[in-house]
Design an enzyme around this catalytic site. Structure first.
Site, PDB file in Angstrom:
ATOM      1  CG  ASP A  92       0.347  -0.133   2.857  1.00 43.90           C
ATOM      2  OD1 ASP A  92       1.157  -0.132   2.639  1.00 43.90           O
ATOM      3  OD2 ASP A  92      -0.612  -0.791   3.618  1.00 43.90           O
ATOM      4  CD  GLU A 114       0.387  -6.637   2.907  1.00 44.26           C
ATOM      5  OE1 GLU A 114       0.999  -5.465   2.258  1.00 44.26           O
ATOM      6  OE2 GLU A 114       0.887  -7.739   4.365  1.00 44.26           O
ATOM      7  CD  GLU A 128       0.848   4.048   5.014  1.00 51.57           C
ATOM      8  OE1 GLU A 128      -0.209   5.079   5.198  1.00 51.57           O
ATOM      9  OE2 GLU A 128       2.127   3.916   5.231  1.00 51.57           O
ATOM     10  CG  HIS A 205       6.303   4.651  10.117  1.00 51.38           C
ATOM     11  ND1 HIS A 205       5.856   4.295   9.270  1.00 51.38           N
ATOM     12  CD2 HIS A 205       5.964   3.045  10.301  1.00 51.38           C
ATOM     13  CE1 HIS A 205       5.101   3.192   9.223  1.00 51.38           C
ATOM     14  NE2 HIS A 205       5.209   2.383   9.348  1.00 51.38           N
ATOM     15  NE  ARG A 207       3.765  10.342   4.662  1.00 42.56           N
ATOM     16  CZ  ARG A 207       3.744  10.885   3.754  1.00 42.56           C
ATOM     17  NH1 ARG A 207       3.420  12.677   4.668  1.00 42.56           N
ATOM     18  NH2 ARG A 207       4.961  10.443   3.387  1.00 42.56           N
ATOM     19  CG  HIS A 238      10.691   5.763  10.313  1.00 39.44           C
ATOM     20  ND1 HIS A 238      10.587   6.559   9.257  1.00 39.44           N
ATOM     21  CD2 HIS A 238      10.105   4.542   9.657  1.00 39.44           C
ATOM     22  CE1 HIS A 238       9.637   5.778   8.554  1.00 39.44           C
ATOM     23  NE2 HIS A 238      10.279   4.738   8.586  1.00 39.44           N
TER      24      HIS A 238
HETATM   25  N1  UDP Z   1      11.622  -3.197  11.475  1.00 32.45           N
HETATM   26  C1  UDP Z   1      12.983  -3.723  10.842  1.00 32.45           C
HETATM   27  N2  UDP Z   1      13.810  -2.743  11.663  1.00 32.45           N
HETATM   28  C2  UDP Z   1      13.389  -1.832  12.373  1.00 32.45           C
HETATM   29  C3  UDP Z   1      11.870  -2.009  12.662  1.00 32.45           C
HETATM   30  C4  UDP Z   1      11.991  -2.493  12.361  1.00 32.45           C
HETATM   31  O1  UDP Z   1      13.295  -4.110  10.286  1.00 32.45           O
HETATM   32  O2  UDP Z   1      13.884  -1.049  13.112  1.00 32.45           O
HETATM   33  C5  UDP Z   1      10.409  -4.072  10.286  1.00 32.45           C
HETATM   34  C6  UDP Z   1       9.756  -5.262  10.709  1.00 32.45           C
HETATM   35  O3  UDP Z   1      10.636  -6.376  10.989  1.00 32.45           O
HETATM   36  C7  UDP Z   1       8.212  -5.464   9.936  1.00 32.45           C
HETATM   37  C8  UDP Z   1       8.753  -3.898   9.432  1.00 32.45           C
HETATM   38  O4  UDP Z   1      10.033  -3.258   9.219  1.00 32.45           O
HETATM   39  O5  UDP Z   1       8.630  -5.822   8.764  1.00 32.45           O
HETATM   40  C9  UDP Z   1       7.718  -2.433  10.130  1.00 32.45           C
HETATM   41  O6  UDP Z   1       7.625  -1.627   9.045  1.00 32.45           O
HETATM   42  P1  UDP Z   1       6.772  -0.078   9.296  1.00 32.45           P
HETATM   43  O7  UDP Z   1       6.774  -0.375  10.366  1.00 32.45           O
HETATM   44  O8  UDP Z   1       8.622   0.879   8.366  1.00 32.45           O
HETATM   45  O9  UDP Z   1       5.912  -0.028   8.355  1.00 32.45           O
HETATM   46  P2  UDP Z   1       5.041  -0.649   7.938  1.00 32.45           P
HETATM   47  O10 UDP Z   1       4.726  -2.646   8.282  1.00 32.45           O
HETATM   48  O11 UDP Z   1       3.709   0.377   9.200  1.00 32.45           O
HETATM   49  O12 UDP Z   1       4.144  -0.476   6.621  1.00 32.45           O
END
Ligand code: UDP
Length: 380
Positions: A92, A114, A128, A205, A207, A238
């Site tokens: 997304d 997904e 998203e 993180h 937005r 982040h």
């Molecule tokens: N993650 C990582 N390192 C970090 C924090 C998160 O590798 O320091 C991984 C986490 O395991 C997950 C993904 O990043 O698979 C999540 O990313 P994020 O929270 O940025 O995005 P979202 O999933 O909310 O789109």
């Protein structure tokens, strides 16, 4: 061709790219947009992926429209040169929707990995929820992670022939990563792991939480650290400067708060496995933590991932500062409440999502049989 641009996309497409590379029927071409930069490169490195094309669109402070415009502009010549039989996008992000539009313009079938997640509110998560709905309109094949996401697509009159339930490939990635048990590069984390005390892992993180909401999250973290001096709060922060500016003033200077740079995926999953409580607004973390039996408190008003909420390991707590403090405090002080949430459940996948995804793409291109939906061949 697989196109991706952010850390969460990279984690979820990596197992699919590896499975495409292993496929006899298909060849794989990878394109990164660079919507995130270092965080993306970190993931490519751990899964041993060297992108064939890098659109290098990253720019500090770029607006969503600029990101979309750059992806459209820079991907189009790559599509023209490579002429892929199909284009895979994940989830997304602005990268995924812009890439889907670019492929659609050239008559290239779009495969949406997904597919079918819905929060039900077009404005959260932003942007998203809109991105995933737009991509659904363009896709020729929808790889739905769960039966719930398939049902969402069918409700929107997408034909069942175009939907395959694969399980979420984040579980494939997670199982690969946890097996490696990497050492922490930050010595403070290695000492925490040795000490064996209780760890509260925080990531934030989103937005729509930027600004005052995120300051409230920062204050809540600070208050928790002061109230529970025996716990260690770990926040891999982040890269976004707005996130840092909102959080850091409220949490710095405490001996039981560790703020780290974003962790490599292997290190992050190791930390997840160590944590007693996970406090997050992340999508991916909501899917990973239940697999490891970790209670997850989600700082959002709604979720497009209801499965673990239903299974009892994830609770939506919103973003009110006092509520965040009280919900975490309950899990730290009430062992019955903690036990009720801390059981391993795998509603999102069984670790074979990538294999099913590649089988479904092979079928889309008339090169193989349609795979069975995950769950109909025995859900684990
Ligand atoms: N993650 C990582 N390192 C970090 C924090 C998160 O590798 O320091 C991984 C986490 O395991 C997950 C993904 O990043 O698979 C999540 O990313 P994020 O929270 O940025 O995005 P979202 O999933 O909310 O789109």
């Amino acid at each position: 061709m697989t196109v991706y641009g952010t850390r969460p996309e990279a984690i979820k497409v990596a197992p699919v790219i590896r499975a495409l590379e292993a496929s006899d029927a298909l060849d794989s071409v990878t394109v990164v947009t660079g919507q995130h930069r270092e965080m993306l490169d970190q993931v490519n490195e751990i899964f041993g992926i060297t992108p064939d094309h890098d659109l290098d669109i990253f720019e500090h402070g770029a607006t969503l429209s600029l990101i979309v415009a750059r992806v459209l502009e820079r991907l189009d010549p790559v599509l023209e040169a490579e002429k892929p039989a199909a284009l895979v996008v994940q989830g997304d992000t602005s990268t995924s929707t812009a890439a889907a539009v670019a492929a659609f313009h050239r008559g290239i079938p779009v495969v949406h990995l997904e597919a079918g997640l819905r929060s039900g509110d077009i404005s959260t998560p932003f942007p998203e929820e809109a991105n995933r709905r737009l991509t659904s309109q363009l896709a020729a094949l929808h790889l739905a992670p769960t039966a719930t996401s398939k049902a969402n697509l069918l409700r929107e009159t997408i034909s069942p022939d175009q939907v395959v339930i694969t399980g979420n490939t984040v579980i494939d990635a997670l199982l690969t990563a946890v097996e490696r048990k990497p050492s922490f590069t930050d010595p403070e984390l290695e000492s925490l792991a040795d000490a064996g005390g209780r760890v509260v892992l925080v990531t934030t993180h989103r937005r729509e939480n930027w600004g005052d909401t995120m300051k409230g999250i920062g204050r809540a973290i600070g208050r928790l650290a002061d109230r529970f001096p025996d716990i260690a709060v770990v926040l891999p922060i982040h890269r976004n400067p707005l996130v840092r500016a909102a959080l850091l003033p409220y949490i710095e200077g405490r001996s039981n708060v560790t703020v780290t740079e974003p962790l490599g995926y292997g290190e992050f999953t190791r930390l997840l496995a160590l944590a007693s409580v996970v406090l997050t607004d992340s999508g991916g973390v909501q899917e990973e933590a239940p697999s490891l039996g970790k209670p997850v408190l989600v700082m959002r008003e709604n979720t497009e991932r209801p499965e673990a909420v239903e299974a009892g390991t994830v609770r939506l707590i919103g973003t009110d500062e006092n509520r965040i403090v009280e919900e975490v405090a309950t899990l730290l002080t009430d062992s019955t409440a903690h036990r009720a949430m801390a059981h391993a459940t795998n509603p999102y996948g069984d670790g074979h999502g990538a294999m099913r995804s590649v089988a479904a793409i092979t079928h889309l291109l008339d090169l193989g049989p349609r795979p069975a939906d995950w769950g109909t061949e025995g859900q684990s």
